[in-house]
Design a protein around this motif. Structure first.
Motif, short mmCIF file in Angstrom:
data_model
loop_
_atom_site.label_atom_id
_atom_site.label_comp_id
_atom_site.label_asym_id
_atom_site.label_seq_id
_atom_site.Cartn_x
_atom_site.Cartn_y
_atom_site.Cartn_z
N LEU A 322 50.16 0.39 13.17
CA LEU A 322 50.57 -0.03 11.60
C LEU A 322 49.48 -0.33 10.98
N ALA A 323 48.62 0.44 11.16
CA ALA A 323 47.31 0.55 10.43
C ALA A 323 47.47 0.99 8.99
N VAL A 324 48.56 1.71 8.55
CA VAL A 324 48.57 2.05 7.33
C VAL A 324 49.15 0.84 6.52
N VAL A 325 49.99 0.00 7.28
CA VAL A 325 50.42 -1.20 6.48
C VAL A 325 49.36 -2.17 6.39
N LEU A 326 48.33 -2.32 7.32
CA LEU A 326 47.08 -3.16 7.45
C LEU A 326 46.37 -2.62 6.09
N LYS A 327 45.93 -1.27 5.94
CA LYS A 327 45.27 -0.95 4.93
C LYS A 327 45.75 -1.38 3.67
N MET A 328 47.10 -1.67 3.43
CA MET A 328 47.57 -1.91 2.15
C MET A 328 47.35 -3.36 1.69
N ILE A 336 40.35 -8.37 7.96
CA ILE A 336 41.54 -7.85 8.94
C ILE A 336 41.12 -7.75 10.20
N VAL A 337 39.97 -7.20 10.59
CA VAL A 337 39.55 -7.47 11.76
C VAL A 337 39.35 -9.00 12.25
N LEU A 338 38.88 -9.74 11.52
CA LEU A 338 38.89 -11.25 12.08
C LEU A 338 40.05 -11.76 12.35
N GLY A 339 41.22 -11.39 11.36
CA GLY A 339 42.62 -11.83 11.50
C GLY A 339 43.11 -11.51 12.74
N GLU A 340 42.89 -10.06 12.97
CA GLU A 340 43.40 -9.49 14.46
C GLU A 340 42.91 -10.18 15.82
N PHE A 489 37.03 0.26 10.32
CA PHE A 489 38.33 -0.06 9.91
C PHE A 489 38.65 0.60 8.63
N GLU A 490 37.70 0.34 7.68
CA GLU A 490 37.78 0.84 6.16
C GLU A 490 37.48 2.48 6.34
N ARG A 491 36.74 3.03 7.20
CA ARG A 491 36.42 4.52 7.20
C ARG A 491 37.58 5.25 7.95
N PHE A 492 38.47 4.38 8.70
CA PHE A 492 39.41 5.07 9.60
C PHE A 492 40.14 5.92 9.03
N ASP A 493 40.24 7.38 9.30
CA ASP A 493 41.38 8.22 8.82
C ASP A 493 42.50 8.29 9.35
N LEU A 494 43.49 7.80 9.05
CA LEU A 494 44.74 7.78 9.62
C LEU A 494 45.41 9.09 9.84
N SER A 495 45.23 10.06 9.10
CA SER A 495 45.83 11.48 9.33
C SER A 495 44.88 12.34 10.28
N ALA A 496 43.54 12.00 10.59
CA ALA A 496 42.74 12.34 11.39
C ALA A 496 42.78 12.05 12.53
N GLU A 497 42.91 10.65 12.71
CA GLU A 497 42.61 10.04 13.86
C GLU A 497 43.94 9.58 14.95
N GLN A 498 45.12 9.17 13.83
CA GLN A 498 46.14 8.58 14.56
C GLN A 498 47.14 9.57 15.22
N ASN A 499 47.47 9.41 16.26
CA ASN A 499 48.53 10.44 16.77
C ASN A 499 49.86 10.34 15.97
N PRO A 500 50.42 11.75 15.69
CA PRO A 500 51.71 11.68 15.11
C PRO A 500 52.99 11.21 15.85
#
Length: 500
Positions: A322-328, A336-340, A489-500
């Motif tokens: 759900l990282a795409v939601v967290l980034k919004m 975000i990291v502290l909350g998690e 987390f801010e530089r985390f690239d969802l399209s490159a890292e997260q599995n489809p």
């Protein structure tokens, strides 16, 4: 106890477990209910025989004495028949308007009445039990054995004794004499089950459907799906419309953790634990039982530091899909990291403080082990350090998730088998090494402050002050770790890292 549970806990109607194929083949066929029950009993014998062999091997009672296996078979077969008969009886009671709670209250009333009869007899005919003079548990066991082998207790437990006597027989003649009444008890249960005219077809069809859905979910990798409606969960605390943003993620993750982590429950557990510990201290204060229990609590605290972060995964290991939601969210990365991290850290800290209170109370009851002021000082020092340790150690697997997301199993559909096990072992060793390295600065400050204050103050004050200093150093490390993980987390690239 097992028989009592069968009459108290269940609340469903009688339902025999059939597969969907068996339901489709047997239920429309011209087979009576008695025939279906016979089929179920015969099929259950395969599991009973396998369990009998396993228990015989585990109890190491196989060498030349084959009646031990037959004794286990009699016990398990009788229990199986009793469970089936009790389910039929519960269904008959429901059909006659007796609710589950009425049945439970009635069953408990009968059990309590029988226990009261035994206790009253023991108080009138046997010498009183002075718990303050008990140095070990053997005397208590001996007293309990006398109560259970004399007076009304043997008559109340007579059916159970008949069932277990074949297993306890020491020679073949004794086994044959004990097997006849045990078989008679089992045949009585069989007659009870066969003569029970209870409609179980609809409940069995529903049960088979749920089993099929559960099996399909497990094969798909969703172990938590059970085919039943999920109940709404009470929030652990009221979330205000405004306030600290990481608290909102903490609130969400605590709800996901379940009802076992509410403040009210932990207050009740602490009160019960303190009362029980004080009672144990008053009863067994002069024996070695109390320090041993306190040492067990201390060992559990150490284990929680190792295994707790692996079990409590209400963080990025669960929310990375759900990282795409967290980034919004209008939040910075470190927020975000502290909350998690707050939810697993809070849960782990609550468990450790709970064990710490138990251990402190138990150790305080035994003055021979250590001075009470020293015990309180160590407990206060541990209470200061543990939250920071938890926050620091939880950053390691979460940082690994952000750095190597493809290697971490963030859902039930990830990789399994030897390859996944090897990856977990590598990560566990890496986490342990990183944790030991992170402890070096705090350990250095603790040792320095300890030897410096030892010259002027008592050890009961030196230990908490040195621990407070170490906790401050650990908090600085945790802040640096939060900033680093927030940047990752801010530089985390969802399209490159997260599995489809």
């Amino acid at each position: 106890m097992i028989v009592l549970v069968a009459w108290i806990l269940p609340r469903q109607r009688a339902a025999l477990a059939f597969t969907e194929a068996e339901v489709a083949f047997l239920f429309p066929a011209p087979i009576s209910r008695r025939g279906l029950v016979h089929f179920k009993l015969l099929r259950s014998q395969m599991a009973i025989l396998f369990t009998t062999l396993l228990l015989t091997l585990v109890t190491n009672r196989f060498g030349g004495r084959h009646w031990y296996a037959i004794g286990w078979w009699l016990i398990l077969s009788t229990l199986n028949l009793h469970f089936l008969g009790s389910s039929f009886a519960r269904t008959l009671l429901l059909e006659r308007g007796i609710s589950n709670w009425q049945r439970r209250v009635g069953t408990l009333a009968i059990v309590l009445a029988a226990a009261a009869i035994v206790i009253l007899w023991a108080r009138r005919t046997m010498p009183g039990l002075d718990l303050s003079h008990i140095a070990n548990i053997d005397a208590l066991k001996e007293y309990g054995q006398k109560v259970l082998t004399s007076g009304p207790a043997p008559f109340l437990l007579y059916p159970f004794r008949l069932v277990v006597r074949p297993y306890l027989a020491t020679n073949p003649p004794a086994f044959l004499l004990a097997a006849i009444p045990a078989l008679f008890v089992m045949l009585l249960h069989y007659a009870w089950v066969i003569r029970s005219n209870v409609a179980f077809e609809e409940a069995s069809v529903e049960a088979s459907r749920k089993i099929a859905e559960r099996v399909a979910s497990v094969r798909a990798g969703n172990w938590q799906a059970s085919g039943r409606k999920r109940k709404s969960r009470r929030p652990p605390f009221k979330l205000r419309p405004s306030g600290s943003q990481p608290v909102a993620i903490l609130w969400k993750n605590l709800i996901n953790a379940g009802q076992g982590f509410t403040p009210r429950l932990w207050i009740v557990l602490v009160a019960v634990a303190v009362g029980s510990s004080l009672g144990l201290g008053q009863t067994f204060g002069k024996s070695g039982l109390v320090p041993a229990l306190g040492m067990i609590a201390a060992v559990f605290i150490l284990w929680s530091l190792v295994f707790g972060p692996q079990v409590l995964r209400q963080d990025f290991r669960q929310d990375l899909p759900l990282a795409v939601v967290l980034k919004m969210y209008p939040m910075r990365g470190w927020q975000i990291v502290l909350g998690e991290l707050l939810a697993p850290a809070a849960i782990l800290t609550a468990i450790q403080w709970f064990l710490l209170i138990i251990g402190t109370v138990l150790f305080s009851q035994s003055q021979e082990f250590m001075a009470r002021s020293m015990i309180l000082g160590i407990a206060c020092g541990a209470a200061f350090v543990l939250p920071m340790l938890n926050l620091l150690i939880l950053q390691i697997p979460n940082g690994a998730v952000l750095l190597f997301p493809a290697w971490f199993q963030t859902s039930r559909e990830g990789a399994h088998g030897i390859e996944a096990t090897g990856q977990r072992l590598i990560f566990m060793l890496g986490q342990l090494l990183a944790f030991l390295v992170a402890l070096i600065p705090a350990s250095g400050f603790f040792i320095g402050i300890f030897f410096l204050l030892k010259i002027f103050l008592d050890l009961s004050l030196v230990i908490p002050l040195a621990s407070l200093t170490a906790a401050f150093v650990l908090s600085l490390e945790a802040v640096l770790g939060l900033m680093l993980l927030g940047w990752l987390f801010e530089r985390f690239d969802l399209s490159a890292e997260q599995n489809p």
